[in-house]
Each structure stands twice: as C-alpha cells, then as structure tokens.
Design an enzyme around this catalytic site. Structure first.
Site, PDB file in Angstrom:
ATOM      1  N   LYS A  51       0.837  -1.209   0.000  1.00 47.40           N
ATOM      2  CA  LYS A  51       0.000   0.000   0.000  1.00 47.40           C
ATOM      3  C   LYS A  51       0.865   1.251   0.000  1.00 47.40           C
ATOM      4  CE  LYS A  51      -4.251  -1.650   0.343  1.00 47.40           C
ATOM      5  NZ  LYS A  51      -4.655  -2.310  -0.850  1.00 47.40           N
ATOM      6  N   LYS A  77      -2.263 -11.127  -9.264  1.00 43.54           N
ATOM      7  CA  LYS A  77      -3.577 -11.638  -8.879  1.00 43.54           C
ATOM      8  C   LYS A  77      -4.726 -10.750  -9.356  1.00 43.54           C
ATOM      9  CE  LYS A  77      -4.048  -9.278  -4.489  1.00 43.54           C
ATOM     10  NZ  LYS A  77      -4.617  -9.276  -3.168  1.00 43.54           N
ATOM     11  N   LYS A 121      -9.357  -5.734  -6.893  1.00 40.36           N
ATOM     12  CA  LYS A 121     -10.237  -4.597  -7.165  1.00 40.36           C
ATOM     13  C   LYS A 121      -9.455  -3.367  -7.577  1.00 40.36           C
ATOM     14  CE  LYS A 121     -13.161  -6.270  -3.529  1.00 40.36           C
ATOM     15  NZ  LYS A 121     -13.250  -6.299  -2.086  1.00 40.36           N
TER      16      LYS A 121
HETATM   17  P1  TYM Z   1     -10.371  -8.636   0.515  1.00 43.07           P
HETATM   18  O1  TYM Z   1     -11.634  -7.882   0.564  1.00 43.07           O
HETATM   19  O2  TYM Z   1      -9.184  -8.041  -0.147  1.00 43.07           O
HETATM   20  O3  TYM Z   1     -10.609 -10.038  -0.125  1.00 43.07           O
HETATM   21  C1  TYM Z   1     -11.633 -10.872   0.373  1.00 43.07           C
HETATM   22  C2  TYM Z   1     -11.274 -12.328   0.238  1.00 43.07           C
HETATM   23  O4  TYM Z   1     -11.037 -12.649  -1.127  1.00 43.07           O
HETATM   24  C3  TYM Z   1      -9.764 -13.246  -1.242  1.00 43.07           C
HETATM   25  N1  TYM Z   1      -9.146 -12.846  -2.505  1.00 43.07           N
HETATM   26  C4  TYM Z   1      -8.556 -13.699  -3.346  1.00 43.07           C
HETATM   27  N2  TYM Z   1      -8.379 -15.030  -3.275  1.00 43.07           N
HETATM   28  C5  TYM Z   1      -7.745 -15.615  -4.309  1.00 43.07           C
HETATM   29  N3  TYM Z   1      -7.300 -14.944  -5.399  1.00 43.07           N
HETATM   30  C6  TYM Z   1      -7.460 -13.601  -5.515  1.00 43.07           C
HETATM   31  N4  TYM Z   1      -7.058 -12.956  -6.583  1.00 43.07           N
HETATM   32  C7  TYM Z   1      -8.112 -12.922  -4.441  1.00 43.07           C
HETATM   33  N5  TYM Z   1      -8.434 -11.623  -4.218  1.00 43.07           N
HETATM   34  C8  TYM Z   1      -9.068 -11.605  -3.023  1.00 43.07           C
HETATM   35  C9  TYM Z   1      -8.951 -12.745  -0.078  1.00 43.07           C
HETATM   36  O5  TYM Z   1      -7.899 -13.625   0.227  1.00 43.07           O
HETATM   37  C10 TYM Z   1      -9.993 -12.698   1.001  1.00 43.07           C
HETATM   38  O6  TYM Z   1     -10.162 -13.960   1.582  1.00 43.07           O
HETATM   39  N6  TYM Z   1      -8.554  -8.259   4.994  1.00 43.07           N
HETATM   40  C11 TYM Z   1      -9.551  -8.968   4.266  1.00 43.07           C
HETATM   41  C12 TYM Z   1     -10.949  -8.828   4.831  1.00 43.07           C
HETATM   42  C13 TYM Z   1     -11.021  -9.173   6.271  1.00 43.07           C
HETATM   43  C14 TYM Z   1     -10.963 -10.477   6.842  1.00 43.07           C
HETATM   44  C15 TYM Z   1     -11.071 -10.302   8.234  1.00 43.07           C
HETATM   45  C16 TYM Z   1     -10.838 -11.743   6.305  1.00 43.07           C
HETATM   46  C17 TYM Z   1     -11.171  -8.282   7.280  1.00 43.07           C
HETATM   47  N7  TYM Z   1     -11.175  -8.962   8.472  1.00 43.07           N
HETATM   48  C18 TYM Z   1     -11.037 -11.362   9.121  1.00 43.07           C
HETATM   49  C19 TYM Z   1     -10.809 -12.829   7.202  1.00 43.07           C
HETATM   50  C20 TYM Z   1     -10.921 -12.632   8.583  1.00 43.07           C
HETATM   51  C21 TYM Z   1      -9.506  -8.416   2.871  1.00 43.07           C
HETATM   52  O7  TYM Z   1      -9.067  -7.335   2.636  1.00 43.07           O
HETATM   53  O8  TYM Z   1     -10.006  -9.152   1.978  1.00 43.07           O
END
Ligand code: TYM
Length: 331
Positions: A111, A194, A197
């Site tokens: 970031k 990967k 968004k």
């Molecule tokens: P976020 O919103 O970036 O992504 C949500 C979930 O999607 C998965 N993901 C992917 N998996 C495989 N390939 C990809 N290209 C890909 N892009 C996204 C992420 O691994 C995630 O599982 N910090 C987290 C949200 C969060 C969270 C938590 C998750 C907040 N608190 C507690 C688990 C437990 C996040 O930013 O995910």
C-alpha cells in the site's frame, strides 16, 4: 464445534478472486461449522469512501453473499460496524502490536508503494483489526485466499501475545483454511499477478458482469504471439489464463488446450472464447439471483438485523471475559 470467521472488505463488487478464494468456501463451511461471515466496512474506511458509497458497497456485498448461497439460517451474516465490540478488542490488541512488525507486513508495504499519498494509521493497524474480527469469536478456521496468509500469522501472534501477557490460554490459534488444503490465488487478466479490485480496469471479472462484458474482458486479456517450440514453459500471462481455466472449466477442456499449447497448435482466440464461456456458466447461478435479492429490501434488512444480534451475542461474551482478564473492574 469449531468456529469459522471470515469477511470481505466492502470496497466494491466481488470478483472471481473473492469468489473462489473465499466465498465458495463460506458456502461449503456453513454446513459443517459454526460460521460468522461479515462485511468489513470498518476496513473499507482506509480508502475514504463517501457516506453514500459506503452504504451502497455494504449492501452490494451483502446481496452477493446471499446470491452466492450463504444461508442466514445456517451462518451468521453481519455488517462489521454493527458489532462495536470488535473496535474495543482492536484497541486492546493495538497496545501490544509493535510498529516494527506492522511496518514489515507485505500488504502494508504494498500500500505504501501503490498509495504513497494515503499512508494512514488505519492501514498500518489493518492486521490488528483483522485479528480482532477473528479473535472476537474465538475462531480457529478462517477461509481466505493466499494473499491473507501473513495476516493470519499476525492474528496468531497477537492472540498468543495476549494469552502470554495475562497468563490465560484464552484465544485459540486461527489458521487460514481452504477445502483443498492449498490456499487459492486467482490470477487477473492483465498478465501479471492476482485478480484484484485495485489492479485497474479489465483485470478483474466480477460476479455482476454480464456475459457480454465477460466475453469482452477475456478476449482483451493479455497473451502473446504463441509458443514457437513444443512443450515450452508458459510465460506468466499465458500461465495465468490456464490457471483461470483450471478453476472454471472441466478437466478435459483444460487438458485439450494444454495439449494444443504443447504441440504449438493453440489458437488463443478459441482458447479465450472457451474460457469466457466457462466463466459465464460458472457464475450464472449467482448472477441470476443478484437482482432478485437486491430488490428485496425487507429481506436484506431482516438478514442484517438478525445477523447483528447473533454476532453481538458472541462478541459481547468475549469482550466481557477480556475486560475481566485485563483487570477492568466495577466499583
Ligand atoms: P479482501 O476484501 O481483499 O478479499 C476478500 C477475500 O477474497 C480473497 N481474494 C482472493 N483469493 C484468491 N485470489 C485472488 N485474486 C483474491 N483476491 C481476493 C482474499 O484472500 C480474502 O479472503 N482483509 C480482508 C478482509 C477481512 C478479513 C477479516 C478476512 C477483514 N477482516 C477477518 C478474514 C478474517 C480483505 O481485505 O479481503
């Protein structure tokens, strides 16, 4: 029964990375575990959404959770900001989270590199808030994609540190989970890295994308001039498209195109056409349910209200115990 927690940041529509990395596992896990799935709207504040955008994005993720098949009768679905106990635990955990370890986190460093103009304290302590989300329900399993592995390690560190500091075996250790025992990384369409968004237009295929949009995006995906020697290793952009095909297509379809590649007979136009059609089929059931669920405001309100009650019940029990362990006492 083991407890499961996971969430998705409400910064926009869900893409295939979110779906295959996380949400598909949520749907399977709800039949076997005590599950809490939330919409991480506190986390989304690091990107400074407007009040209107904030709410729209939360609703959009809620709709997509339901459309993907998460059942509010089986799993607790809630909005993170409906459970302020999370913030209290975040504060306690922050007292024992050290600058050095937070600054070393890969996602923080990414970031800083990608948004040098908005390196706020919320970004630095993002893994602490994540740990609070998980530890508040004393979860042991966390279905996430590969990119979250380091955050899970930090959650274990913070929980264990709390236990050691207060001499209580209070928080169990949470681990990243996937049914195949291998965490998933869904590649994007831009030839590098990967699906995400914030990786730019055209990189991600969203669950809400219409078949026409999916076809357009996949046909534009980065490829190359084709193989010139038999069995030559695939360059990253091509490997990514094959990895996507492995996820959405049948095994023999994958094998067919893999053979064509290895014999130098592949035509990327046909390959991409097939990939797009298989993506369309794989996402169709979710896409079809989205508009119906979105129109049902009463249902959405009920789901969120019911989820908040159940999540707060669990969270307030943990916070009561944490306060006692820390030494807060009534006069
Ligand atoms: P976020 O919103 O970036 O992504 C949500 C979930 O999607 C998965 N993901 C992917 N998996 C495989 N390939 C990809 N290209 C890909 N892009 C996204 C992420 O691994 C995630 O599982 N910090 C987290 C949200 C969060 C969270 C938590 C998750 C907040 N608190 C507690 C688990 C437990 C996040 O930013 O995910």
């Amino acid at each position: 029964m083991e407890t499961v927690v996971s969430g998705i940041r409400s910064t926009g529509k869900l893409h295939l990375g979110n779906y295959y990395g996380a949400v598909k596992n949520f749907v399977k896990m709800q039949d076997e575990y005590k599950c809490f799935f939330f919409i991480a709207d506190y986390h989304s504040l690091t990107t400074h959404p407007t009040p209107a955008n904030l709410h729209d994005n939360v609703r959009s993720v809620l709709v997509e959770y339901l459309a993907a098949g998460i059942d509010p009768e089986k799993a607790t679905i809630y909005v993170q900001s409906d459970v302020p106990e999370v913030v209290e635990l975040y504060l306690y955990l922050n007292m024992n989270a050290y600058m050095g370890e937070l600054e070393r986190s890969t996602s923080f460093k990414d970031k800083v590199r990608s948004h040098p103009d908005n390196v706020n304290a919320g970004l630095l302590t993002y893994p602490v808030l994540m740990a609070a989300d998980i530890l508040i329900h004393k979860a042991t399993k966390v279905p996430v994609g590969k990119d979250q592995e380091q955050h899970l390690e930090m959650s274990r560190t913070f929980g264990n540190r709390f236990n050691r500091m207060y001499g209580h075996e209070f928080f169990p250790e949470p681990y990243a989970f996937n049914f195949t025992d291998k965490l998933v990384k869904v590649p994007g369409l831009d030839g590098k890295g990967k699906m995400g968004k914030s990786e730019g237009e055209g990189n991600a295929v969203y669950l809400r994308d219409t078949p026409e949009i999916i076809r357009k995006k996949v046909m534009k995906a980065v490829s190359d001039g084709g193989p010139s020697e038999e069995n030559q290793p695939k360059p990253e952009a091509i490997q990514n498209l094959f990895d996507l095909m492995k996820i959405v297509s049948a095994e023999d379809t994958y094998a067919h195109f893999d053979n064509l590649y290895n014999n130098c007979q592949i035509r990327y136009g046909d390959f991409k056409k097939q990939l797009a059609e298989d993506m369309i089929v794989a996402t169709q059931p979710v896409r079809e349910r989205i508009s119906e669920i979105e129109a049902n405001k009463t249902y959405l309100r009920e789901v969120a209200r019911y989820g908040a009650i159940k999540a707060r019940e669990s969270a307030s029990k943990t916070i009561r115990e944490v306060r006692e362990i820390i030494g807060f006492k009534n006069f």
